[in-house]
Design an enzyme around this catalytic site. Sequence first.
Site, mmCIF file in Angstrom:
data_model
loop_
_atom_site.group_PDB
_atom_site.id
_atom_site.type_symbol
_atom_site.label_atom_id
_atom_site.label_comp_id
_atom_site.label_asym_id
_atom_site.label_seq_id
_atom_site.Cartn_x
_atom_site.Cartn_y
_atom_site.Cartn_z
ATOM 1 N N LYS A 1 41.979 38.917 25.633
ATOM 2 C CA LYS A 1 41.260 37.711 26.075
ATOM 3 C C LYS A 1 39.775 38.020 26.329
ATOM 4 O O LYS A 1 38.915 37.277 25.905
ATOM 5 C CB LYS A 1 41.859 37.148 27.378
ATOM 6 N N ARG B 1 46.261 31.029 36.476
ATOM 7 C CA ARG B 1 47.349 32.004 36.363
ATOM 8 C C ARG B 1 48.683 31.413 36.812
ATOM 9 O O ARG B 1 49.700 32.078 36.728
ATOM 10 C CB ARG B 1 47.107 33.174 37.292
ATOM 11 N N ARG C 1 44.430 52.215 26.357
ATOM 12 C CA ARG C 1 43.211 51.921 27.117
ATOM 13 C C ARG C 1 43.112 52.866 28.325
ATOM 14 O O ARG C 1 42.046 53.368 28.653
ATOM 15 C CB ARG C 1 43.235 50.451 27.574
ATOM 16 N N ARG D 1 41.022 50.744 33.879
ATOM 17 C CA ARG D 1 40.973 50.161 35.219
ATOM 18 C C ARG D 1 42.061 50.758 36.091
ATOM 19 O O ARG D 1 43.024 51.308 35.587
ATOM 20 C CB ARG D 1 41.189 48.641 35.098
ATOM 21 N N ARG E 1 52.626 43.441 36.037
ATOM 22 C CA ARG E 1 51.728 42.359 35.596
ATOM 23 C C ARG E 1 52.394 41.515 34.506
ATOM 24 O O ARG E 1 52.222 40.297 34.459
ATOM 25 C CB ARG E 1 50.403 42.943 35.104
HETATM 26 P P1 AMP Z 1 42.625 40.416 34.731
HETATM 27 O O1 AMP Z 1 41.325 41.145 34.621
HETATM 28 O O2 AMP Z 1 42.492 38.956 34.342
HETATM 29 O O3 AMP Z 1 43.736 41.109 33.991
HETATM 30 O O4 AMP Z 1 43.027 40.419 36.264
HETATM 31 C C1 AMP Z 1 43.274 41.621 36.981
HETATM 32 C C2 AMP Z 1 43.980 41.306 38.277
HETATM 33 O O5 AMP Z 1 43.160 40.439 39.075
HETATM 34 C C3 AMP Z 1 45.298 40.547 38.123
HETATM 35 O O6 AMP Z 1 46.384 41.430 37.886
HETATM 36 C C4 AMP Z 1 45.396 39.855 39.484
HETATM 37 O O7 AMP Z 1 45.786 40.763 40.504
HETATM 38 C C5 AMP Z 1 43.953 39.467 39.758
HETATM 39 N N1 AMP Z 1 43.627 38.135 39.204
HETATM 40 C C6 AMP Z 1 42.753 37.845 38.198
HETATM 41 N N2 AMP Z 1 42.693 36.540 37.959
HETATM 42 C C7 AMP Z 1 43.546 35.962 38.827
HETATM 43 C C8 AMP Z 1 43.953 34.611 39.066
HETATM 44 N N3 AMP Z 1 43.462 33.588 38.346
HETATM 45 N N4 AMP Z 1 44.873 34.394 40.045
HETATM 46 C C9 AMP Z 1 45.373 35.407 40.799
HETATM 47 N N5 AMP Z 1 45.056 36.699 40.605
HETATM 48 C C10 AMP Z 1 44.144 36.987 39.632
#
Ligand code: AMP
Length: 192
Positions: free
Chosen positions: A13, A87, A126, A134, A145
């Site tokens: 994404k 989400r 990664r 990360r 996740r």
């Molecule tokens: P991402 O970079 O989008 O994969 O997000 C990394 C982590 O941030 C996720 O595993 C969640 O813990 C948190 N996170 C990111 N976006 C959201 C969201 N819209 N709602 C809740 N948690 C989020």
Amino acid sequence: MIIILFGPPGAGKGTQAQMLVERYKLKQLSTGDMLREAIKEGSDLGKEAKTIMDRGDLVSDQIILSMIREKLENAECEGFIFDGFPRNLEQARALDEILRKLKLELDLVIEIVVEDDMLISRIENRARESKDARSDDNAEVLKKRLNVYHQSTEMIKPYYLEKDKLVEIDGMGSIEQVRTNIEKHLLSKVKQ
Ligand code: AMP
């Protein structure tokens, strides 16, 4: 144009969003990036979020929605690409309400579809190879996740299908192939 890029962790994404930002002059709103920024700054919010993110759980809707509201209300443009948001169903409904108040309309939700096996191997690579790895990029947290994705995030699909906003893109090909497929849908949207 307002777009949601939707898909499991490791679907690409972020990469696709960046290309669309350049091509269509949209502002990328990645809630994951906003949270990582807060962690870097060492704010209280960042500290609270880090523990949750490192476990692979979702940060509270309250935190996420106040970040999104703040960004949308202060943005100078009207073109956005949401990456990693919404989400869950509560966030999707709240986004509708925020957009309605700002007299903006969502154009399209693009789902990047990738099988779990491929996601696991992408994220493991990664974690092994990239300087961008990360703290939540490891097999155990990824499984969590993915579970959260299947249990909560995928629930927003019927919501957008019903509104006739959702398109599915095969995300198993190369970055270039996925980009071409996304652009096909966007062009038909822009022409309407
Ligand atoms: P991402 O970079 O989008 O994969 O997000 C990394 C982590 O941030 C996720 O595993 C969640 O813990 C948190 N996170 C990111 N976006 C959201 C969201 N819209 N709602 C809740 N948690 C989020």
